[in-house]
Structure formats: structure tokens, C-alpha cells
Scaffold this motif. Structure first.
Motif, mmCIF file in Angstrom:
data_model
loop_
_atom_site.group_PDB
_atom_site.id
_atom_site.type_symbol
_atom_site.label_atom_id
_atom_site.label_comp_id
_atom_site.label_asym_id
_atom_site.label_seq_id
_atom_site.Cartn_x
_atom_site.Cartn_y
_atom_site.Cartn_z
ATOM 1 N N GLY A 68 93.587 50.127 38.730
ATOM 2 C CA GLY A 68 93.302 49.211 37.623
ATOM 3 C C GLY A 68 91.944 49.478 36.999
ATOM 4 O O GLY A 68 91.799 49.489 35.769
ATOM 5 N N LYS A 71 91.623 52.408 34.545
ATOM 6 C CA LYS A 71 92.169 52.190 33.196
ATOM 7 C C LYS A 71 91.244 51.336 32.330
ATOM 8 O O LYS A 71 91.485 51.187 31.150
ATOM 9 C CB LYS A 71 93.541 51.509 33.273
ATOM 10 C CG LYS A 71 94.549 52.245 34.126
ATOM 11 C CD LYS A 71 95.049 53.469 33.421
ATOM 12 C CE LYS A 71 96.131 54.121 34.276
ATOM 13 N NZ LYS A 71 96.726 55.249 33.667
ATOM 14 N N PRO A 73 90.427 47.796 31.940
ATOM 15 C CA PRO A 73 91.077 46.737 31.170
ATOM 16 C C PRO A 73 90.095 46.042 30.221
ATOM 17 O O PRO A 73 88.910 45.937 30.516
ATOM 18 C CB PRO A 73 91.583 45.777 32.241
ATOM 19 C CG PRO A 73 90.758 46.070 33.442
ATOM 20 C CD PRO A 73 90.394 47.523 33.358
ATOM 21 N N THR A 74 90.624 45.595 29.098
ATOM 22 C CA THR A 74 89.786 44.967 28.075
ATOM 23 C C THR A 74 89.939 43.450 28.020
ATOM 24 O O THR A 74 89.194 42.785 27.315
ATOM 25 C CB THR A 74 90.126 45.559 26.700
ATOM 26 O OG1 THR A 74 91.531 45.381 26.456
ATOM 27 C CG2 THR A 74 89.786 47.038 26.647
ATOM 28 N N HIS A 78 95.440 42.326 29.513
ATOM 29 C CA HIS A 78 95.511 43.776 29.672
ATOM 30 C C HIS A 78 95.458 44.143 31.159
ATOM 31 O O HIS A 78 96.205 45.013 31.617
ATOM 32 C CB HIS A 78 94.369 44.437 28.889
ATOM 33 C CG HIS A 78 94.437 45.923 28.859
ATOM 34 N ND1 HIS A 78 93.319 46.707 28.895
ATOM 35 C CD2 HIS A 78 95.494 46.782 28.808
ATOM 36 C CE1 HIS A 78 93.673 47.985 28.865
ATOM 37 N NE2 HIS A 78 94.992 48.052 28.809
ATOM 38 N N MET A 79 94.594 43.460 31.909
ATOM 39 C CA MET A 79 94.499 43.706 33.362
ATOM 40 C C MET A 79 95.833 43.414 34.034
ATOM 41 O O MET A 79 96.294 44.191 34.869
ATOM 42 C CB MET A 79 93.396 42.845 33.981
ATOM 43 C CG MET A 79 93.380 42.884 35.491
ATOM 44 S SD MET A 79 92.897 44.484 36.119
ATOM 45 C CE MET A 79 91.248 44.129 36.577
ATOM 46 N N LEU A 82 98.214 46.188 33.281
ATOM 47 C CA LEU A 82 97.843 47.388 34.026
ATOM 48 C C LEU A 82 98.239 47.283 35.492
ATOM 49 O O LEU A 82 98.758 48.228 36.082
ATOM 50 C CB LEU A 82 96.336 47.650 33.920
ATOM 51 C CG LEU A 82 95.826 48.145 32.581
ATOM 52 C CD1 LEU A 82 94.302 48.199 32.587
ATOM 53 C CD2 LEU A 82 96.406 49.512 32.268
#
Length: 95
Positions: A68, A71, A73-74, A78-79, A82
Motif C-alpha cells: 500500500g 502506491k 495513496p492520496t 484511494h487507500m 489500493l
């Protein structure tokens, strides 16, 4: 709570893991379990602290965390997406 869940579970071949959660380290809990052990109702085992090799789910959480973060996350949404993708990408044998 303890006598309603732990002792019947242990009597029927089950077991439990006592980690460093405050509920598990309280004098009341420790005293109760020590008494049940001396009565022969259960046996307490020494469990190494933070031992992922003895707790397979910790290895899965670590893998999800690592994948995670890679990647970046924003947002919380999004997290979540992901993590779901990461979970699906872990080979079934690892679950």
C-alpha cells in the motif's frame, strides 16, 4: 467475561493468544489465569513479544502495508481501493 469465554474454549481444545493488550496484562486477568492454571484448567505458554513468525496474519498485514505504501495513496478512499487490490494480488497460499 474471562470465565464465560476463555475457560470453555480451552476445555474444548481451543486456545487463545495473550498479547500486550491492557485487558490481557491487568492484575485481574493475570490473577484469574494463574489461578485456573494452578487448578489444572489451562496451561499458559510463554509467547515472544511481537513475534510475526508465530502469528501469520502479522505477515499478511505487513505485506499489505508495504504494498500500500509503495502506491502512495492520496486519500482514505484511494487507500481502501489500493488495499483491496493488494489483497487480491497476494497468492492464495499466503492467505
Amino acid at each position: 467475561m474471562i470465565s464465560a469465554s476463555v475457560v470453555p474454549t480451552v476445555k474444548h481444545g481451543g486456545g487463545g493468544v495473550m498479547d500486550n493488550d491492557p485487558k490481557h496484562t491487568s492484575r485481574l486477568c493475570k490473577g484469574y489465569l494463574t489461578k485456573k492454571e494452578s487448578d489444572g484448567v489451562l496451561h499458559q505458554m510463554t509467547w515472544p513479544p511481537q513475534s510475526p513468525e508465530l502469528n501469520p496474519i502479522e505477515m499478511v498485514w505487513d505485506e499489505l502495508d508495504r504494498r500500500g505504501k509503495e502506491k502512495q495513496p492520496t486519500s482514505a478512499q484511494h487507500m481502501w481501493e489500493l488495499l483491496q487490490d493488494c489483497w487480491k494480488s497476494i497468492p492464495y497460499e499466503a492467505h
